[in-house]
Design an enzyme around this catalytic site. Sequence first.
Site, PDB file in Angstrom:
ATOM      1  CD  GLU A   7       6.915  -6.118  -3.704  1.00 50.13           C
ATOM      2  OE1 GLU A   7       7.086  -7.177  -3.059  1.00 50.13           O
ATOM      3  OE2 GLU A   7       6.370  -5.124  -3.204  1.00 50.13           O
ATOM      4  CE  LYS A  20       0.990  -0.327  12.303  1.00 49.42           C
ATOM      5  NZ  LYS A  20       2.065   0.125  11.481  1.00 49.42           N
ATOM      6  CB  THR A  76       7.326   0.241  12.061  1.00 50.72           C
ATOM      7  OG1 THR A  76       6.310  -0.474  11.359  1.00 50.72           O
ATOM      8  CG2 THR A  76       7.194   1.725  11.765  1.00 50.72           C
ATOM      9  N   GLY A 102       5.284   1.975  14.794  1.00 48.27           N
ATOM     10  CA  GLY A 102       6.413   2.897  14.851  1.00 48.27           C
ATOM     11  C   GLY A 102       6.020   4.209  15.494  1.00 48.27           C
ATOM     12  CB  THR A 103       2.885   6.218  15.346  1.00 48.46           C
ATOM     13  OG1 THR A 103       2.968   6.334  13.928  1.00 48.46           O
ATOM     14  CG2 THR A 103       2.378   7.515  15.947  1.00 48.46           C
ATOM     15  CG  HIS A 106      -2.751   0.345  14.131  1.00 45.99           C
ATOM     16  ND1 HIS A 106      -2.225   1.459  13.553  1.00 45.99           N
ATOM     17  CD2 HIS A 106      -2.103   0.196  15.298  1.00 45.99           C
ATOM     18  CE1 HIS A 106      -1.282   1.955  14.326  1.00 45.99           C
ATOM     19  NE2 HIS A 106      -1.192   1.202  15.393  1.00 45.99           N
ATOM     20  CB  SER A 134      10.822   8.932  11.135  1.00 46.76           C
ATOM     21  OG  SER A 134       9.847   9.293  12.108  1.00 46.76           O
ATOM     22  N   GLY A 135       9.793   6.339  12.723  1.00 51.74           N
ATOM     23  CA  GLY A 135       8.664   5.429  12.883  1.00 51.74           C
ATOM     24  C   GLY A 135       7.389   5.990  12.279  1.00 51.74           C
ATOM     25  NE  ARG A 142      -2.617  -0.403   3.401  1.00 53.24           N
ATOM     26  CZ  ARG A 142      -3.356   0.086   4.368  1.00 53.24           C
ATOM     27  NH1 ARG A 142      -4.651   0.165   4.243  1.00 53.24           N
ATOM     28  NH2 ARG A 142      -2.819   0.485   5.509  1.00 53.24           N
ATOM     29  CG  MET A 143       4.348   3.704   2.405  1.00 53.25           C
ATOM     30  SD  MET A 143       3.197   5.062   2.672  1.00 53.25           S
ATOM     31  CE  MET A 143       4.328   6.346   3.097  1.00 53.25           C
TER      32      MET A 143
END
Length: 181
Positions: free
Chosen positions: A36, A161, A102, A167-168, A157, A124-125, A14-15
Amino acid sequence: MADMRLIVAGAGGRMGRALIRAIAETEGVTLAGALEAPGSDLLGKDAGLLAGLSGNGIEVSADLWTMSKEADGILDFTVPAATIANVAIAAQRGIVHVIGTTGLSASDNAVIRSVTSQAVVVQSGNMSLGVNLLAALVKQVAKSLDEDFDIEILEMHHRQKVDAPSGTAYLLGQAAAEGRG
């Protein structure tokens, strides 16, 4: 000035698909590769079509070494094992590695820190400006509260997930811990 040439790792996720779309819409950057995992059903597919765009001629590949030869950076929102493999190649090539993966362990983070003399690593998370500002505020608030206050982080979430805590959550927990000393 030439466009910054970026590789998207995890291009089929997705990201990854969102990053491919963002690159297509952003001046000054161009998609240099779509990565991939070996054995993925997506290998050989057109990255633009995969992201819901028109074809862009960039085939999804599992060969980061080859595609990184002509790249300036890699955007990596994958899984820990893939990120660790990718960071080694990014360091060898001396290209920027943006890590949003993450679920990394302490030893994974040690590997990442060990290559920062060879390549720029941004990690970064959570890449959101708002969340990073929130982390700065959490640190300040935690610093001003005494030991009578407990700090607790609760999160929810979507069911897809992959990692929990996120990570947040780790980012906010680390900010609170730093604020408390």
